[in-house]
Design an enzyme around this catalytic site. Structure first.
Site, PDB file in Angstrom:
ATOM      1  N   LEU A 190       0.807  -1.217   0.000  1.00  0.00           N
ATOM      2  CA  LEU A 190       0.000   0.000   0.000  1.00  0.00           C
ATOM      3  C   LEU A 190       0.843   1.272   0.000  1.00  0.00           C
ATOM      4  O   LEU A 190       0.329   2.343   0.299  1.00  0.00           O
ATOM      5  CB  LEU A 190      -0.948   0.019   1.198  1.00  0.00           C
ATOM      6  CG  LEU A 190      -2.110  -0.971   1.134  1.00  0.00           C
ATOM      7  CD1 LEU A 190      -2.929  -0.928   2.406  1.00  0.00           C
ATOM      8  CD2 LEU A 190      -2.994  -0.678  -0.064  1.00  0.00           C
ATOM      9  N   CYS A 198       3.239  -1.373   8.993  1.00  0.00           N
ATOM     10  CA  CYS A 198       1.817  -1.059   8.780  1.00  0.00           C
ATOM     11  C   CYS A 198       0.984  -2.323   8.566  1.00  0.00           C
ATOM     12  O   CYS A 198      -0.097  -2.455   9.119  1.00  0.00           O
ATOM     13  CB  CYS A 198       1.660  -0.135   7.566  1.00  0.00           C
ATOM     14  SG  CYS A 198       2.511   1.437   7.770  1.00  0.00           S
ATOM     15  N   HIS A 199       1.494  -3.232   7.737  1.00  0.00           N
ATOM     16  CA  HIS A 199       0.718  -4.437   7.424  1.00  0.00           C
ATOM     17  C   HIS A 199       1.529  -5.718   7.569  1.00  0.00           C
ATOM     18  O   HIS A 199       1.044  -6.792   7.256  1.00  0.00           O
ATOM     19  CB  HIS A 199       0.127  -4.330   6.014  1.00  0.00           C
ATOM     20  CG  HIS A 199      -0.745  -3.136   5.870  1.00  0.00           C
ATOM     21  ND1 HIS A 199      -0.326  -1.982   5.248  1.00  0.00           N
ATOM     22  CD2 HIS A 199      -2.005  -2.885   6.307  1.00  0.00           C
ATOM     23  CE1 HIS A 199      -1.290  -1.083   5.286  1.00  0.00           C
ATOM     24  NE2 HIS A 199      -2.316  -1.607   5.924  1.00  0.00           N
ATOM     25  N   GLY A 200       2.788  -5.613   7.977  1.00  0.00           N
ATOM     26  CA  GLY A 200       3.572  -6.799   8.294  1.00  0.00           C
ATOM     27  C   GLY A 200       4.310  -7.444   7.143  1.00  0.00           C
ATOM     28  O   GLY A 200       4.614  -8.633   7.217  1.00  0.00           O
TER      29      GLY A 200
END
Length: 181
Positions: free
Chosen positions: A122, A145-147
């Protein structure tokens, strides 16, 4: 023989063809003169063109050190890899990776890895100080943020990111200078 009259010259096909061609050429030139400024306005501005390439002095980057530079308003990670990091990146089974790509394809010189520092999930900026999950620490980057986890070659190892970190176009101008862009 009498001199030509106005009626004789109007019916002259050679003169008529010349007038058509001259009028058409003049009209095309006028249209081009009006349209060209609009087409030229689509070119990038001078300040944007100046950012198309960036020259980086890499002589001060120590082995094992990572630096971040800006190119086209994006962070670019320059990693002066250690022999252990190079070996770890090259010994991987490439087919087991989510986005299979060998280390040899991603680098021009084994000791230098240059990647755009934007997560391919992202658009977050991964942390580059070898952080991440201790159970899957591949020595690369970690996007908190999202791993998403990346290895020492910038390849995705775990997480939602669909592809590896992008390798920008770059060339080594000398042993101490690299041009990105």
């Amino acid at each position: 023989m009498s001199p030509p009259t106005a009626d004789d010259t109007v019916d002259d096909p050679v003169r008529r063809d010349f007038l058509y061609i001259a009028t058409g050429a003049l009209g095309a030139t006028a249209v081009a003169a009006v349209v060209w400024p609009f087409i030229d306005s689509l070119n990038p501005a001078a300040d944007v063109s100046a950012l198309a390439e960036v020259e980086i002095d890499i002589s001060d980057i120590e082995v094992g050190e990572r630096v971040t530079v800006m190119w086209q308003s994006k962070p670019v990670f320059i990693d002066h890899r250690t022999p252990d990091q190079i070996d770890a990146a090259r010994l991987e089974d490439v087919d087991s990776l989510p986005d299979p790509q060998s280390d040899e394809v991603r680098v021009q010189r084994p000791e230098w890895l240059i990647v755009v520092g934007v997560c391919t999930h992202l658009g977050c900026i991964p942390l580059g100080q070898r952080q991440g999950d201790p159970l899957g620490n591949w020595g690369g980057w970690f996007c908190p943020c999202h791993g998403s986890h990346y290895d020492t070659s910038g390849r995705i190892r775990r997480g939602p990111a669909p592809t590896n970190l992008i390798v920008p176009p770059y060339t080594f101008q000398s042993d101490t200078t690299v041009i990105i862009g």
